[in-house]
Design a protein around this motif. Structure first.
Motif, mmCIF file in Angstrom:
data_model
loop_
_atom_site.group_PDB
_atom_site.id
_atom_site.type_symbol
_atom_site.label_atom_id
_atom_site.label_comp_id
_atom_site.label_asym_id
_atom_site.label_seq_id
_atom_site.Cartn_x
_atom_site.Cartn_y
_atom_site.Cartn_z
ATOM 1 N N SER B 182 0.836 -1.205 0.000
ATOM 2 C CA SER B 182 0.000 0.000 0.000
ATOM 3 C C SER B 182 0.863 1.244 0.000
ATOM 4 O O SER B 182 0.579 2.210 -0.704
ATOM 5 N N SER B 186 1.381 4.278 -3.002
ATOM 6 C CA SER B 186 1.110 5.699 -2.837
ATOM 7 C C SER B 186 2.198 6.574 -3.464
ATOM 8 O O SER B 186 2.053 7.787 -3.511
ATOM 9 N N ASN B 188 3.782 8.394 -6.459
ATOM 10 C CA ASN B 188 2.906 8.959 -7.482
ATOM 11 C C ASN B 188 3.229 8.550 -8.914
ATOM 12 O O ASN B 188 2.660 9.059 -9.850
ATOM 13 N N GLY B 191 0.611 5.721 -11.787
ATOM 14 C CA GLY B 191 -0.540 5.997 -12.649
ATOM 15 C C GLY B 191 -1.674 5.076 -12.302
ATOM 16 O O GLY B 191 -1.970 4.864 -11.127
ATOM 17 N N SER B 192 -2.276 4.489 -13.325
ATOM 18 C CA SER B 192 -3.434 3.643 -13.052
ATOM 19 C C SER B 192 -3.017 2.290 -12.486
ATOM 20 O O SER B 192 -3.862 1.507 -12.062
ATOM 21 N N ALA B 194 -1.468 1.901 -9.804
ATOM 22 C CA ALA B 194 -1.403 2.005 -8.339
ATOM 23 C C ALA B 194 -2.413 1.098 -7.664
ATOM 24 O O ALA B 194 -2.105 0.430 -6.674
ATOM 25 N N LEU B 195 -3.616 1.046 -8.227
ATOM 26 C CA LEU B 195 -4.663 0.234 -7.610
ATOM 27 C C LEU B 195 -4.293 -1.242 -7.653
ATOM 28 O O LEU B 195 -4.409 -1.963 -6.665
ATOM 29 N N GLU B 198 -1.701 -1.935 -5.185
ATOM 30 C CA GLU B 198 -2.224 -1.935 -3.826
ATOM 31 C C GLU B 198 -2.931 -3.251 -3.524
ATOM 32 O O GLU B 198 -2.925 -3.728 -2.391
ATOM 33 N N TYR B 204 -5.257 -3.717 1.788
ATOM 34 C CA TYR B 204 -6.402 -3.424 0.927
ATOM 35 C C TYR B 204 -7.545 -4.400 1.196
ATOM 36 O O TYR B 204 -8.700 -4.009 1.385
ATOM 37 N N ARG B 217 -13.476 -12.460 -3.413
ATOM 38 C CA ARG B 217 -12.138 -12.125 -3.927
ATOM 39 C C ARG B 217 -11.148 -11.888 -2.801
ATOM 40 O O ARG B 217 -9.977 -12.261 -2.895
ATOM 41 N N LEU B 220 -10.279 -15.185 -1.240
ATOM 42 C CA LEU B 220 -9.393 -15.915 -2.149
ATOM 43 C C LEU B 220 -7.981 -15.353 -2.119
ATOM 44 O O LEU B 220 -7.003 -16.094 -2.214
ATOM 45 N N SER B 224 -4.794 -17.482 -1.350
ATOM 46 C CA SER B 224 -3.747 -17.568 -2.361
ATOM 47 C C SER B 224 -2.370 -17.317 -1.757
ATOM 48 O O SER B 224 -1.420 -18.046 -2.053
#
Lengths: 80, 242
Positions: B182, B186, B188, B191-192, B194-195, B198, B204, B217, B220, B224
Motif C-alpha cells: 500500500s 502511494s 505517485n 498511474g493507473s 497504483a490500484l 495496492e 487493501y 475475492r 481468495l 492464495s
C-alpha cells in the motif's frame, strides 16, 4: 543441465503449476465474485427498489464525479 | 498430519511459548484499547473496535514470527529434523501440521478478545449500539491475516538454521505484505497501476473485509498468499533430495 526425470525438475514444475493455478483462480475470481453483506441494513447491497428504478429510466443518466489532480491512492480507488 | 499438529501444539504448551504469546498479545492489545488515552475506546467515545483491528496486525507482525521462528530452524540446528523426515509421513503433512499448529495458537490468542466485543456492546448507548457486521468481518480478516503471517513465518523458518535471522526475515516479509504494498502504491509514479499494486498487499483486502462486506475475492486473496507461501516451503523442504 537437469535430467528430465530428476526430483528437482519435478519439484520446480509442481511449484510452477501451483503458482499458475493460484494466479488463474484469482484472475477468474476477479470477474465472477459474490459478496456476503453482513450489515443489518444491507448497507453495501443495491436495493430491489433501486434496481427497479434504474430499469425504468428512459433517458441516459449522467454522473459527474470531480476527481482529478494530485490524489492519494484512496481517491484513485474511488476514481476507478 | 494430526500427529505433527498435536506434537507441535504440545511443544508450544510445554515450553511457555504459548502462554507468553497469548498474554503478551492480550496485555498489549488490552492496554492499547482500554488504558492508553491516545487509543482508548473509553476516551474515544464511540463503541467500535477499530483500535483492536488497526493495531492487532502490528502486534501480530512481531508475535507470529516469534511463534514460528523455531519450527524448522530449531529442528535443523538440533538435527531432530532428520527424525521427523524419516517418519512415514509426506513433506506436506509435516508442513501443514506445523503450519496449522501455529495458526491454531494465533486463533487461541484472538479468541479472548471476544470479551471486548461484549464489553463494548454493554457500553454502547443504547446498549448493543455497535456495528456487529464490521466486527465479524474484521475478525474474519484478522484470523486470515494471522494465517498469512504464520505461512510467511514457516517459510522463513525453513530458510535458515538461525532463529534470529528467521525472525527478522519473517517480520520484514510480514511488513512488506501488510502495508508495504500500500505504501509503495502511494508513490505517485504508478498511474493507473497504483490500484493493482495496492491489491497485492494485505491491507487493501483487510480493510475491505472490515467494512462487514465479505467478498469472495478478498477471501481468495488470503487463501492464495497462504498457498503460495506453503508451496515455496514445500519446494525448499524438498530441495534436500536434489
Amino acid at each position: 543441465m537437469v535430467a528430465l526425470d530428476s526430483k528437482k525438475l519435478g519439484d520446480i514444475l509442481q511449484l510452477l503449476i501451483g503458482v499458475t493455478a493460484v494466479l488463474l483462480a484469482n484472475i477468474l475470481a476477479s470477474n465472477k465474485f459474490y459478496r456476503f453483506d453482513l450489515t443489518e441494513e444491507k448497507r453495501f447491497s443495491i436495493k430491489p427498489a433501486t434496481k427497479e428504478l434504474l430499469k425504468n429510466l428512459d433517458d441516459v443518466v449522467y454522473v459527474e464525479v470531480f476527481l482529478e489532480g494530485e490524489l492519494n491512492s484512496g481517491f484513485k480507488r474511488l476514481r476507478n | 498430519m494430526i500427529q505433527v499438529f498435536i506434537k507441535e501444539l504440545n511443544s508450544f504448551l510445554n515450553s511457555l511459548i504459548a502462554y507468553i504469546v497469548i498474554s503478551v498479545f492480550l496485555a498489549g492489545i488490552g492496554l492499547l484499547m482500554w488504558v492508553f488515552p491516545d487509543t482508548s475506546v473509553l476516551d474515544y467515545g464511540y463503541a467500535d473496535m477499530e483500535t483492536l483491528f488497526a493495531l492487532g496486525p502490528y502486534v501480530f507482525m512481531f508475535l507470529i514470527p516469534a511463534i514460528t521462528m523455531r519450527m524448522f530452524a530449531e529442528e535443523n540446528r538440533a538435527g531432530t529434523i532428520e527424525l521427523l523426515l524419516t517418519k512415514p509421513i509426506t513433506d506436506w503433512q509435516i508442513i501443514l501440521g506445523k503450519y496449522l499448529s501455529g495458526w491454531a495458537l494465533v486463533i487461541f490468542a484472538v479468541l479472548p478478545t471476544v470479551f471486548y466485543y461484549w464489553s463494548l456492546r454493554q457500553l454502547g448507548d443504547p446498549i448493543g449500539n455497535i456495528d456487529t457486521a464490521a466486527v465479524i468481518g474484521s475478525y474474519i480478516g484478522l484470523i486470515l491475516l494471522g494465517g498469512v503471517f504464520t505461512s510467511i513465518g514457516v517459510l522463513s523458518s525453513l530458510l535458515t538454521t538461525n532463529q534470529i535471522v528467521s525472525f527478522i526475515v519473517a517480520v520484514f516479509l510480514c511488513f512488506i505484505f501488510y502495508s508495504g504494498f500500500s505504501s509503495l502504491a502511494s508513490i505517485n509514479d504508478w498511474g493507473s497501476g497504483a490500484l493493482l499494486f495496492e491489491q497485492f498487499g494485505i491491507l487493501y483486502h483487510y480493510n475491505a473485509l472490515s467494512k462487514g462486506l465479505i467478498d469472495t475475492r478478498d477471501i481468495l486473496y488470503f487463501a492464495s498468499v497462504i498457498t503460495l507461501m506453503l508451496l515455496f516451503t514445500k519446494l525448499i523442504l524438498g530441495s534436500r533430495k536434489w
